[in-house]
Design a protein around this motif. Structure first.
Motif, mmCIF file in Angstrom:
data_model
loop_
_atom_site.group_PDB
_atom_site.id
_atom_site.type_symbol
_atom_site.label_atom_id
_atom_site.label_comp_id
_atom_site.label_asym_id
_atom_site.label_seq_id
_atom_site.Cartn_x
_atom_site.Cartn_y
_atom_site.Cartn_z
ATOM 1 N N GLY A 1 15.399 13.957 -13.055
ATOM 2 C CA GLY A 1 15.249 15.393 -13.224
ATOM 3 C C GLY A 1 13.922 15.914 -12.715
ATOM 4 N N ALA A 2 12.855 15.109 -12.839
ATOM 5 C CA ALA A 2 11.548 15.530 -12.343
ATOM 6 C C ALA A 2 11.563 15.702 -10.831
ATOM 7 C CB ALA A 2 10.492 14.504 -12.741
ATOM 8 N N ILE A 3 12.315 14.842 -10.146
ATOM 9 C CA ILE A 3 12.424 14.957 -8.688
ATOM 10 C C ILE A 3 13.248 16.178 -8.312
ATOM 11 C CG2 ILE A 3 13.262 13.823 -6.598
ATOM 12 C CD1 ILE A 3 12.748 11.148 -7.960
ATOM 13 N N TYR A 4 14.406 16.326 -8.944
ATOM 14 C CA TYR A 4 15.269 17.468 -8.643
ATOM 15 C C TYR A 4 14.598 18.790 -9.000
ATOM 16 C CZ TYR A 4 19.402 14.677 -7.553
ATOM 17 O OH TYR A 4 20.296 13.829 -6.954
ATOM 18 N N ARG A 5 13.738 18.777 -10.030
ATOM 19 C CA ARG A 5 13.091 20.014 -10.469
ATOM 20 C C ARG A 5 12.213 20.581 -9.365
ATOM 21 N NH1 ARG A 5 10.836 18.033 -14.594
ATOM 22 N NH2 ARG A 5 12.760 18.195 -15.822
ATOM 23 N N GLN A 6 11.389 19.741 -8.760
ATOM 24 C CA GLN A 6 10.529 20.234 -7.690
ATOM 25 C C GLN A 6 11.350 20.627 -6.467
ATOM 26 O OE1 GLN A 6 7.241 17.732 -6.749
ATOM 27 N NE2 GLN A 6 6.504 19.023 -5.094
ATOM 28 N N PHE A 7 12.369 19.850 -6.167
ATOM 29 C CA PHE A 7 13.245 20.181 -5.041
ATOM 30 C C PHE A 7 13.904 21.538 -5.260
ATOM 31 C CE2 PHE A 7 17.383 20.049 -2.924
ATOM 32 C CZ PHE A 7 17.021 19.679 -1.634
ATOM 33 N N SER A 8 14.423 21.763 -6.462
ATOM 34 C CA SER A 8 15.123 23.003 -6.772
ATOM 35 C C SER A 8 14.187 24.197 -6.748
ATOM 36 C CB SER A 8 15.793 22.886 -8.145
ATOM 37 O OG SER A 8 16.342 24.125 -8.543
ATOM 38 N N VAL A 9 13.031 24.056 -7.413
ATOM 39 C CA VAL A 9 12.092 25.174 -7.480
ATOM 40 C C VAL A 9 11.573 25.537 -6.093
ATOM 41 C CG1 VAL A 9 9.838 25.903 -8.366
ATOM 42 C CG2 VAL A 9 11.426 24.702 -9.860
ATOM 43 N N THR A 10 11.285 24.538 -5.258
ATOM 44 C CA THR A 10 10.810 24.806 -3.905
ATOM 45 C C THR A 10 11.864 25.544 -3.090
ATOM 46 O OG1 THR A 10 9.449 22.797 -3.955
ATOM 47 C CG2 THR A 10 9.877 23.772 -1.806
ATOM 48 N N LEU A 11 13.116 25.129 -3.206
ATOM 49 C CA LEU A 11 14.196 25.800 -2.476
ATOM 50 C C LEU A 11 14.374 27.240 -2.946
ATOM 51 C CD1 LEU A 11 17.090 23.196 -2.074
ATOM 52 C CD2 LEU A 11 15.888 24.413 -0.280
ATOM 53 N N ASN B 1 0.856 -1.187 0.000
ATOM 54 C CA ASN B 1 0.000 0.000 0.000
ATOM 55 C C ASN B 1 0.887 1.230 0.000
ATOM 56 O OD1 ASN B 1 -1.814 2.078 0.457
ATOM 57 N ND2 ASN B 1 -3.049 0.915 1.920
ATOM 58 N N TYR B 2 1.118 1.762 -1.187
ATOM 59 C CA TYR B 2 2.001 2.921 -1.303
ATOM 60 C C TYR B 2 1.410 4.134 -0.594
ATOM 61 C CZ TYR B 2 4.726 6.690 -3.398
ATOM 62 O OH TYR B 2 5.512 7.795 -3.580
ATOM 63 N N GLY B 3 0.076 4.252 -0.594
ATOM 64 C CA GLY B 3 -0.553 5.384 0.076
ATOM 65 C C GLY B 3 -0.285 5.389 1.565
ATOM 66 N N GLU B 4 -0.331 4.198 2.181
ATOM 67 C CA GLU B 4 -0.081 4.114 3.620
ATOM 68 C C GLU B 4 1.369 4.450 3.951
ATOM 69 O OE1 GLU B 4 -0.550 0.849 7.274
ATOM 70 O OE2 GLU B 4 -1.063 0.328 5.204
ATOM 71 N N SER B 5 2.300 3.896 3.172
ATOM 72 C CA SER B 5 3.722 4.186 3.427
ATOM 73 C C SER B 5 4.031 5.645 3.152
ATOM 74 C CB SER B 5 4.599 3.284 2.561
ATOM 75 O OG SER B 5 4.349 3.507 1.181
ATOM 76 N N ALA B 6 3.423 6.215 2.093
ATOM 77 C CA ALA B 6 3.652 7.628 1.788
ATOM 78 C C ALA B 6 3.111 8.515 2.904
ATOM 79 C CB ALA B 6 2.990 7.990 0.457
ATOM 80 N N ASN C 1 4.534 16.683 -1.267
ATOM 81 C CA ASN C 1 4.996 15.314 -1.169
ATOM 82 C C ASN C 1 6.305 15.267 -0.414
ATOM 83 O OD1 ASN C 1 6.955 16.153 -3.087
ATOM 84 N ND2 ASN C 1 5.503 15.725 -4.736
ATOM 85 N N ARG C 2 6.938 14.105 -0.422
ATOM 86 C CA ARG C 2 8.179 13.955 0.337
ATOM 87 C C ARG C 2 9.297 14.838 -0.197
ATOM 88 N NH1 ARG C 2 8.596 7.543 0.279
ATOM 89 N NH2 ARG C 2 7.413 7.901 -1.625
ATOM 90 N N VAL C 3 9.310 15.067 -1.506
ATOM 91 C CA VAL C 3 10.350 15.909 -2.093
ATOM 92 C C VAL C 3 10.199 17.349 -1.628
ATOM 93 C CG1 VAL C 3 11.318 16.779 -4.244
ATOM 94 C CG2 VAL C 3 10.593 14.395 -4.085
ATOM 95 N N SER C 4 8.974 17.890 -1.738
ATOM 96 C CA SER C 4 8.754 19.272 -1.338
ATOM 97 C C SER C 4 8.919 19.456 0.175
ATOM 98 C CB SER C 4 7.355 19.728 -1.771
ATOM 99 O OG SER C 4 6.356 18.880 -1.234
#
Length: 277
Positions: free
Chosen positions: A181-191, A46-51, A108-111
């Motif tokens: 890159g999709a993960i780093y993109r949100q991380f970078s933009v949020t920072l 259950n990815y929703g529960e772990s997330a 999400n976890r990245v942001s």
């Protein structure tokens, strides 16, 4: 025994927790009709529960980091200064979340990790403003409003420079390609959003609060209790630090050699460190 594996994947932008709960509810509804009674349904992952569990832990760490920063400012500067810094941090995080939503990002976890990572960066702007105002009030005896005006004239260029340098460090991460890159993109933009908004708060909210909330130095600092002990110990350590720095300045060549050796050791260790890419 015979089994059928069914995998349900959420669409981009959807909430994994809500999708997982909706799927489980639907499975319960169709048991005995679409799903026969003698068929056993087993949820293997259950990815929703772990997330949800990981997101809750990150939120707790975000709150702990914010509370720790405010507590440290309270010990070092005082309760009024801590209230100013805490207000700037909380408002910056709030505006960042709104800007991320407007940008089309999800929480999400990245942001969340980006917000936790940025706490130490965004709080620095507020502390620089508050500390400089307090220093001018202490050294020159100016009232809060005049001290704030003079302090901002001294540190505006420094805050702009720090913000631009940090943005220059993290902006290139937004242009990485592929799935990573999709993960780093949100991380970078949020920072970057957090740092820009932190600088904006340092130019607007923090000076306004300093001019209206801070009191004269002889009123705001405590000389008794835990804060009094901390202030005396901190003043003693600061004085020792000043003496050490003064001695270092008298012999610059020696410390330049030490610095060069540290750089050489860093380069050597980096070149010998095994890579996995």
């Amino acid at each position: 025994f015979d089994a059928v594996t069914l995998s349900v994947t959420k669409k981009s932008g959807e909430n994994a927790i809500e999708v997982a709960q909706a799927v489980l509810q639907r499975v319960e509804q169709i048991k005995g009709t679409v799903i026969p009674d003698d068929v056993k349904v087993l949820v293997t992952r259950n990815y929703g529960e772990s997330a949800n569990d990981k997101a809750q832990k990150l939120i707790q760490k975000l709150l702990f980091a914010t509370a720790s920063v405010v507590a440290l400012v309270y010990l070092a500067l005082g309760r009024r200064e801590a209230a100013i810094v805490g207000s700037a941090v909380i408002l910056t995080l709030t505006v960042t979340l709104f800007a991320s939503w407007a940008w089309g990002f999800t929480l999400n976890r990245v942001s969340l990790f980006a917000l936790i990572f940025s706490i130490g960066i965004l709080v620095d702007d507020a502390i620089v403003v508050v500390e400089n105002v307090e220093r001018i009030m202490h050294d020159e005896g100016l009232p809060p409003r005049e001290a704030t005006h003079k302090a901002m004239g001294q540190i505006v260029s420094a805050i702009i420079g720090i913000t631009l340098v940090l943005c220059a460090v993290f902006v290139p991460m937004a242009f990485f390609g592929g799935s990573v890159g999709a993960i780093y993109r949100q991380f970078s933009v949020t920072l970057v959003l957090t740092m820009l908004l932190s600088a904006l708060m340092a130019f607007t909210l923090t000076p306004a609060l300093c001019a209206t909330v801070l009191k004269s130095v002889d009123v705001q600092h405590s000389s008794t209790g835990v804060l009094g002990v901390f202030n005396r110990q901190f003043a003693m350590l600061s004085e020792r630090y000043k003496l050490r720095v003064q001695k270092m300045i008298t012999r610059p060549a020696r410390w330049i050699i030490v610095y060069a050796l540290l750089i050489a050791v860093t380069v050597g260790l980096f070149s010998r460190l095994p890579g996995s890419f």
